[in-house]
Motif scaffolding. Structure first.
Motif, mmCIF file in Angstrom:
data_model
loop_
_atom_site.group_PDB
_atom_site.id
_atom_site.type_symbol
_atom_site.label_atom_id
_atom_site.label_comp_id
_atom_site.label_asym_id
_atom_site.label_seq_id
_atom_site.Cartn_x
_atom_site.Cartn_y
_atom_site.Cartn_z
ATOM 1 N N UNK A 1 3.144 -4.194 -0.660
ATOM 2 C CA UNK A 1 2.112 -4.393 -1.673
ATOM 3 C C UNK A 1 0.780 -4.087 -1.008
ATOM 4 N N UNK A 2 0.100 -3.067 -1.501
ATOM 5 C CA UNK A 2 -1.175 -2.639 -0.910
ATOM 6 C C UNK A 2 -1.026 -2.389 0.587
ATOM 7 N N UNK A 3 0.117 -1.802 0.965
ATOM 8 C CA UNK A 3 0.340 -1.439 2.356
ATOM 9 C C UNK A 3 0.836 -2.555 3.248
ATOM 10 N N UNK A 4 1.043 -3.749 2.694
ATOM 11 C CA UNK A 4 1.490 -4.894 3.489
ATOM 12 C C UNK A 4 2.863 -5.361 3.000
ATOM 13 N N UNK A 5 3.711 -5.734 3.962
ATOM 14 C CA UNK A 5 5.045 -6.196 3.597
ATOM 15 C C UNK A 5 4.982 -7.568 2.926
ATOM 16 N N UNK A 6 5.775 -7.701 1.855
ATOM 17 C CA UNK A 6 5.947 -8.977 1.178
ATOM 18 C C UNK A 6 7.446 -9.223 1.012
ATOM 19 N N UNK A 7 7.847 -10.478 1.175
ATOM 20 C CA UNK A 7 9.263 -10.824 1.173
ATOM 21 C C UNK A 7 9.517 -12.005 0.244
ATOM 22 N N UNK A 8 10.585 -11.918 -0.536
ATOM 23 C CA UNK A 8 10.999 -13.039 -1.382
ATOM 24 C C UNK A 8 11.751 -14.045 -0.511
ATOM 25 N N UNK A 9 11.326 -15.291 -0.560
ATOM 26 C CA UNK A 9 11.938 -16.322 0.284
ATOM 27 C C UNK A 9 13.453 -16.395 0.069
ATOM 28 N N UNK A 10 13.895 -16.343 -1.188
ATOM 29 C CA UNK A 10 15.327 -16.442 -1.479
ATOM 30 C C UNK A 10 16.099 -15.296 -0.842
ATOM 31 N N UNK A 11 15.518 -14.091 -0.848
ATOM 32 C CA UNK A 11 16.199 -12.939 -0.261
ATOM 33 C C UNK A 11 16.266 -13.052 1.257
ATOM 34 N N UNK A 12 15.230 -13.615 1.866
ATOM 35 C CA UNK A 12 15.243 -13.809 3.319
ATOM 36 C C UNK A 12 16.329 -14.804 3.709
ATOM 37 N N UNK A 13 16.424 -15.898 2.968
ATOM 38 C CA UNK A 13 17.454 -16.899 3.260
ATOM 39 C C UNK A 13 18.840 -16.279 3.123
ATOM 40 N N UNK B 1 12.140 -4.407 11.413
ATOM 41 C CA UNK B 1 13.337 -4.581 10.588
ATOM 42 C C UNK B 1 13.075 -4.158 9.149
ATOM 43 N N UNK B 2 11.888 -4.506 8.647
ATOM 44 C CA UNK B 2 11.538 -4.124 7.278
ATOM 45 C C UNK B 2 11.330 -2.612 7.172
ATOM 46 N N UNK B 3 10.646 -2.026 8.146
ATOM 47 C CA UNK B 3 10.391 -0.583 8.132
ATOM 48 C C UNK B 3 11.690 0.215 8.132
ATOM 49 N N UNK B 4 12.700 -0.313 8.825
ATOM 50 C CA UNK B 4 13.972 0.399 8.937
ATOM 51 C C UNK B 4 14.943 0.065 7.808
ATOM 52 N N UNK B 5 14.514 -0.804 6.894
ATOM 53 C CA UNK B 5 15.341 -1.131 5.748
ATOM 54 C C UNK B 5 16.386 -2.192 5.996
ATOM 55 N N UNK B 6 16.326 -2.859 7.156
ATOM 56 C CA UNK B 6 17.299 -3.901 7.465
ATOM 57 C C UNK B 6 16.945 -5.235 6.818
ATOM 58 N N UNK B 7 15.666 -5.479 6.633
ATOM 59 C CA UNK B 7 15.195 -6.745 6.079
ATOM 60 C C UNK B 7 14.681 -6.499 4.664
ATOM 61 N N UNK B 8 15.175 -7.230 3.665
ATOM 62 C CA UNK B 8 14.765 -6.974 2.283
ATOM 63 C C UNK B 8 13.306 -7.351 2.042
ATOM 64 N N UNK B 9 12.546 -6.410 1.527
ATOM 65 C CA UNK B 9 11.139 -6.661 1.239
ATOM 66 C C UNK B 9 10.544 -5.463 0.523
ATOM 67 N N UNK B 10 9.278 -5.566 0.191
ATOM 68 C CA UNK B 10 8.580 -4.440 -0.437
ATOM 69 C C UNK B 10 7.123 -4.473 -0.007
#
Length: 230
Positions: free
Chosen positions: A36-48, A25-34
């Motif tokens: 960092x050093x090649x690993x996905x990181x997600x803001x809790x507020x954005x996930x909610x 979902x993150x790779x396809x841009x459906x899930x908000x994240x970015x």
């Protein structure tokens, strides 16, 4: 790590999903994240917020899974957080702003609210960001983030206006049924939203709420509907 920043594995546990699905979902841009050093990181507020936006489109199985699966089947999740003192049928409010204010006043009757002003401001800010109106004439106003300092315990307030009022939102519009949801943590918040969405999917549930003429009748309707989910 900052508790407000989550890894893909943490998001998977949080949403009760496979980590590979989260990464896709993150790779396809459906899930908000970015990354960092090649690993996905997600803001809790954005996930909610992302989950909140998805809930109206999820089916019963997806909602039940988010809610907690079999471990949650026996819960009176909504009824357990909604005291009779926090139900008003009808609400006296005639506008969106007065609905929000009256719902917070109802929540105060539970004695679980420490800072009603902070809750009202948070609910108003969430509505300014995006209306919580849903199809069917129902809305679920709530703060964007938990307010543990303003609440002793999680609480829900429910009200029905005399007639539908404009509440905004592309998915909603005119609403006459309102569930104010105030939780001390994100997980309870998402479980409650999932449970409410499941209840709204039950044929006749919203109509039965509209016919309830007392707080006792409204709670009985809710209890029967929650029992049917098991």
């Amino acid at each position: 790590m900052n508790p407000e920043v989550m890894t893909a594995e943490e998001v998977a546990r949080y949403l009760r999903r496979d980590v590979r699905e989260i990464q896709r979902l993150a790779d396809r841009g459906y899930l908000p994240g970015r990354k960092v050093a090649g690993q996905w990181r997600f803001a809790r507020a954005e996930i909610v917020h992302w989950v909140e936006a998805q809930l109206p489109n999820w089916n019963e199985q997806q909602l039940a899974h988010l809610e907690g699966g079999k471990e949650a089947l026996s819960d009176r999740l909504v009824g357990g957080l909604l005291p009779e003192a926090c139900v008003a049928v009808p609400l006296q409010a005639r506008t969106k702003s007065s609905v929000l204010a009256e719902l917070v006043q109802l929540a105060e009757r539970s004695w679980r609210v420490y800072d009603a002003e902070a809750i009202l401001k948070a609910v108003q800010a969430r509505e300014e960001m995006q209306s919580t109106a849903l199809p069917g004439g129902v809305a679920i106003p709530h703060p964007r983030r938990p307010l543990p300092d303003a609440l002793g315990e999680s609480v829900i307030a429910f009200g029905r206006t005399f007639s539908p009022i404009p509440f905004g939102g592309d998915r909603g519009g005119l609403c006459d049924l309102f569930f104010l949801v105030c939780c001390r943590d994100d997980r309870t918040h998402l479980r409650v939203l999932a449970r409410l969405t499941r209840l709204f999917l039950q044929p006749g549930f919203l109509d039965n709420l509209r016919q309830a003429e007392t707080a006792e009748a409204a709670l009985a309707t809710l209890a029967e509907a929650e029992e049917a989910l098991t």
